[in-house]
Design a protein around this motif. Structure first.
Motif, PDB file in Angstrom:
ATOM      1  N   ARG A 121      37.895  42.230  42.912  1.00 55.60           N
ATOM      2  CA  ARG A 121      36.542  42.134  43.477  1.00 55.60           C
ATOM      3  C   ARG A 121      36.034  43.512  43.894  1.00 55.60           C
ATOM      4  NH1 ARG A 121      36.308  37.461  47.748  1.00 55.60           N
ATOM      5  NH2 ARG A 121      34.088  37.575  47.279  1.00 55.60           N
ATOM      6  N   ARG A 122      36.968  44.419  44.202  1.00 48.85           N
ATOM      7  CA  ARG A 122      36.599  45.775  44.614  1.00 48.85           C
ATOM      8  C   ARG A 122      36.603  46.752  43.438  1.00 48.85           C
ATOM      9  NH1 ARG A 122      40.002  43.797  48.327  1.00 48.85           N
ATOM     10  NH2 ARG A 122      41.790  45.021  47.663  1.00 48.85           N
ATOM     11  N   GLY A 123      37.206  46.353  42.331  1.00 51.48           N
ATOM     12  CA  GLY A 123      37.239  47.214  41.150  1.00 51.48           C
ATOM     13  C   GLY A 123      38.449  46.899  40.299  1.00 51.48           C
ATOM     14  N   PRO A 124      38.505  47.467  39.094  1.00 51.05           N
ATOM     15  CA  PRO A 124      39.638  47.231  38.200  1.00 51.05           C
ATOM     16  C   PRO A 124      40.958  47.687  38.826  1.00 51.05           C
ATOM     17  CG  PRO A 124      37.835  48.278  37.036  1.00 51.05           C
ATOM     18  CD  PRO A 124      37.496  48.326  38.497  1.00 51.05           C
ATOM     19  N   VAL A 125      42.043  47.045  38.397  1.00 51.43           N
ATOM     20  CA  VAL A 125      43.382  47.378  38.869  1.00 51.43           C
ATOM     21  C   VAL A 125      44.201  47.818  37.657  1.00 51.43           C
ATOM     22  CG1 VAL A 125      45.464  46.512  39.993  1.00 51.43           C
ATOM     23  CG2 VAL A 125      43.209  45.710  40.756  1.00 51.43           C
ATOM     24  N   LEU A 126      44.733  49.025  37.716  1.00 53.11           N
ATOM     25  CA  LEU A 126      45.554  49.576  36.637  1.00 53.11           C
ATOM     26  C   LEU A 126      47.006  49.199  36.883  1.00 53.11           C
ATOM     27  CD1 LEU A 126      45.916  51.502  34.185  1.00 53.11           C
ATOM     28  CD2 LEU A 126      46.133  53.353  35.852  1.00 53.11           C
ATOM     29  N   ILE A 127      47.666  48.704  35.860  1.00 55.62           N
ATOM     30  CA  ILE A 127      49.079  48.326  35.977  1.00 55.62           C
ATOM     31  C   ILE A 127      49.904  49.296  35.147  1.00 55.62           C
ATOM     32  CG2 ILE A 127      50.776  46.507  35.587  1.00 55.62           C
ATOM     33  CD1 ILE A 127      48.496  44.501  35.934  1.00 55.62           C
ATOM     34  N   GLN A 128      50.968  49.809  35.778  1.00 56.82           N
ATOM     35  CA  GLN A 128      51.851  50.765  35.114  1.00 56.82           C
ATOM     36  C   GLN A 128      53.266  50.221  35.017  1.00 56.82           C
ATOM     37  OE1 GLN A 128      51.538  54.365  37.470  1.00 56.82           O
ATOM     38  NE2 GLN A 128      49.902  55.132  36.149  1.00 56.82           N
ATOM     39  N   ARG A 129      53.921  50.562  33.920  1.00 54.65           N
ATOM     40  CA  ARG A 129      55.335  50.266  33.720  1.00 54.65           C
ATOM     41  C   ARG A 129      56.008  51.597  33.398  1.00 54.65           C
ATOM     42  NH1 ARG A 129      55.855  46.485  29.244  1.00 54.65           N
ATOM     43  NH2 ARG A 129      55.534  44.863  30.779  1.00 54.65           N
ATOM     44  N   GLN A 130      56.984  51.947  34.193  1.00 56.98           N
ATOM     45  CA  GLN A 130      57.704  53.217  34.037  1.00 56.98           C
ATOM     46  C   GLN A 130      56.727  54.392  33.962  1.00 56.98           C
ATOM     47  OE1 GLN A 130      60.228  52.515  30.648  1.00 56.98           O
ATOM     48  NE2 GLN A 130      61.656  51.265  31.844  1.00 56.98           N
ATOM     49  N   LYS A 131      55.761  54.386  34.871  1.00 48.47           N
ATOM     50  CA  LYS A 131      54.748  55.435  35.028  1.00 48.47           C
ATOM     51  C   LYS A 131      53.824  55.599  33.824  1.00 48.47           C
ATOM     52  CE  LYS A 131      57.428  57.895  38.426  1.00 48.47           C
ATOM     53  NZ  LYS A 131      57.931  59.141  38.919  1.00 48.47           N
ATOM     54  N   MET A 181      40.350  53.802  41.215  1.00 45.43           N
ATOM     55  CA  MET A 181      40.938  52.581  40.691  1.00 45.43           C
ATOM     56  C   MET A 181      42.325  52.432  41.306  1.00 45.43           C
ATOM     57  SD  MET A 181      41.839  51.384  36.734  1.00 45.43           S
ATOM     58  CE  MET A 181      40.465  52.247  36.090  1.00 45.43           C
ATOM     59  N   GLN A 182      42.598  51.240  41.767  1.00 42.19           N
ATOM     60  CA  GLN A 182      43.905  50.948  42.335  1.00 42.19           C
ATOM     61  C   GLN A 182      44.941  50.916  41.218  1.00 42.19           C
ATOM     62  OE1 GLN A 182      44.087  47.155  44.288  1.00 42.19           O
ATOM     63  NE2 GLN A 182      46.222  47.400  44.862  1.00 42.19           N
ATOM     64  N   THR A 183      46.117  51.472  41.476  1.00 39.58           N
ATOM     65  CA  THR A 183      47.207  51.476  40.511  1.00 39.58           C
ATOM     66  C   THR A 183      48.417  50.796  41.129  1.00 39.58           C
ATOM     67  OG1 THR A 183      46.422  53.552  39.549  1.00 39.58           O
ATOM     68  CG2 THR A 183      48.695  52.929  39.080  1.00 39.58           C
ATOM     69  N   ILE A 184      49.015  49.880  40.377  1.00 42.89           N
ATOM     70  CA  ILE A 184      50.204  49.184  40.845  1.00 42.89           C
ATOM     71  C   ILE A 184      51.223  49.115  39.711  1.00 42.89           C
ATOM     72  CG2 ILE A 184      48.944  47.801  42.543  1.00 42.89           C
ATOM     73  CD1 ILE A 184      49.123  45.438  40.578  1.00 42.89           C
ATOM     74  N   THR A 185      52.462  48.766  40.066  1.00 37.23           N
ATOM     75  CA  THR A 185      53.504  48.608  39.054  1.00 37.23           C
ATOM     76  C   THR A 185      53.482  47.180  38.517  1.00 37.23           C
ATOM     77  OG1 THR A 185      55.176  47.872  40.632  1.00 37.23           O
ATOM     78  CG2 THR A 185      54.953  50.274  40.288  1.00 37.23           C
ATOM     79  N   THR A 186      54.153  46.977  37.401  1.00 36.22           N
ATOM     80  CA  THR A 186      54.249  45.625  36.849  1.00 36.22           C
ATOM     81  C   THR A 186      54.977  44.697  37.817  1.00 36.22           C
ATOM     82  OG1 THR A 186      56.224  46.265  35.602  1.00 36.22           O
ATOM     83  CG2 THR A 186      54.128  46.299  34.420  1.00 36.22           C
ATOM     84  N   SER A 187      55.974  45.224  38.524  1.00 33.53           N
ATOM     85  CA  SER A 187      56.690  44.410  39.517  1.00 33.53           C
ATOM     86  C   SER A 187      55.746  43.960  40.624  1.00 33.53           C
ATOM     87  CB  SER A 187      57.858  45.189  40.118  1.00 33.53           C
ATOM     88  OG  SER A 187      58.804  45.487  39.132  1.00 33.53           O
ATOM     89  N   GLN A 188      54.921  44.878  41.122  1.00 33.59           N
ATOM     90  CA  GLN A 188      53.951  44.519  42.152  1.00 33.59           C
ATOM     91  C   GLN A 188      52.977  43.463  41.626  1.00 33.59           C
ATOM     92  OE1 GLN A 188      52.773  48.675  42.782  1.00 33.59           O
ATOM     93  NE2 GLN A 188      52.792  48.201  44.977  1.00 33.59           N
ATOM     94  N   ALA A 189      52.520  43.638  40.407  1.00 36.47           N
ATOM     95  CA  ALA A 189      51.574  42.690  39.820  1.00 36.47           C
ATOM     96  C   ALA A 189      52.193  41.300  39.732  1.00 36.47           C
ATOM     97  CB  ALA A 189      51.136  43.163  38.441  1.00 36.47           C
ATOM     98  N   ARG A 190      53.438  41.247  39.339  1.00 38.08           N
ATOM     99  CA  ARG A 190      54.133  39.968  39.210  1.00 38.08           C
ATOM    100  C   ARG A 190      54.336  39.318  40.589  1.00 38.08           C
ATOM    101  NH1 ARG A 190      57.439  41.437  35.538  1.00 38.08           N
ATOM    102  NH2 ARG A 190      58.702  42.686  36.953  1.00 38.08           N
ATOM    103  N   ASN A 191      54.750  40.121  41.558  1.00 35.76           N
ATOM    104  CA  ASN A 191      55.084  39.587  42.876  1.00 35.76           C
ATOM    105  C   ASN A 191      53.868  39.306  43.752  1.00 35.76           C
ATOM    106  OD1 ASN A 191      57.816  39.756  42.246  1.00 35.76           O
ATOM    107  ND2 ASN A 191      57.997  41.818  43.096  1.00 35.76           N
ATOM    108  N   SER A 204      37.556  42.011  37.116  1.00 40.79           N
ATOM    109  CA  SER A 204      36.850  40.749  37.357  1.00 40.79           C
ATOM    110  C   SER A 204      36.157  40.299  36.074  1.00 40.79           C
ATOM    111  CB  SER A 204      35.817  40.921  38.467  1.00 40.79           C
ATOM    112  OG  SER A 204      34.758  41.752  38.017  1.00 40.79           O
ATOM    113  N   ALA A 205      35.897  39.011  35.995  1.00 39.52           N
ATOM    114  CA  ALA A 205      35.181  38.466  34.839  1.00 39.52           C
ATOM    115  C   ALA A 205      33.779  39.060  34.762  1.00 39.52           C
ATOM    116  CB  ALA A 205      35.125  36.948  34.919  1.00 39.52           C
ATOM    117  N   ASP A 206      33.146  39.276  35.910  1.00 38.37           N
ATOM    118  CA  ASP A 206      31.805  39.881  35.914  1.00 38.37           C
ATOM    119  C   ASP A 206      31.826  41.284  35.321  1.00 38.37           C
ATOM    120  OD1 ASP A 206      30.668  37.640  37.054  1.00 38.37           O
ATOM    121  OD2 ASP A 206      30.733  38.460  39.099  1.00 38.37           O
ATOM    122  N   GLU A 207      32.828  42.080  35.684  1.00 37.70           N
ATOM    123  CA  GLU A 207      32.945  43.438  35.151  1.00 37.70           C
ATOM    124  C   GLU A 207      33.207  43.405  33.650  1.00 37.70           C
ATOM    125  OE1 GLU A 207      33.163  47.721  35.250  1.00 37.70           O
ATOM    126  OE2 GLU A 207      32.101  46.152  36.330  1.00 37.70           O
TER     127      GLU A 207
END
Length: 82
Positions: free
Chosen positions: A21-31, A1-11, A39-42
């Motif tokens: 489309r490739r899989g869920p994306v985990l969002i982290q804030r301060q680790k 699963m891809q992991t990104i920061t809240t800043s990355q998600a916003r930007n 996706s809606a299908d998932e």
């Protein structure tokens, strides 16, 4: 699963949406894990899976209760309903 920061998600929101489309994306804030975007299908697949699993659980509980002698009359007696 891809992991990104809240800043990355916003930007990079459009890219994040596309990534689902490739899989869920985990969002982290301060680790710390704070959200998952999928996706809606998932999402629909998981909702259906949970409903199916709950139904199987209920069916098994009912079967076990019946095998142990539980029936409508016993249940009414236990609940004090006449």
């Amino acid at each position: 699963m891809q992991t990104i920061t809240t800043s990355q998600a916003r930007n990079e929101f459009a890219q994040v949406i596309e990534s689902t489309r490739r899989g869920p994306v985990l969002i982290q804030r301060q680790k710390r894990d704070v959200a998952v975007i999928m996706s809606a299908d998932e999402y629909q697949r998981l909702v259906h899976l949970n409903v199916s699993e709950f139904q199987r659980f209920c069916d098994q509980v009912g079967h076990d209760a019946q095998a142990a002698g539980m029936n409508e009359q016993v249940l009414q007696e236990l609940l004090g309903d006449d």
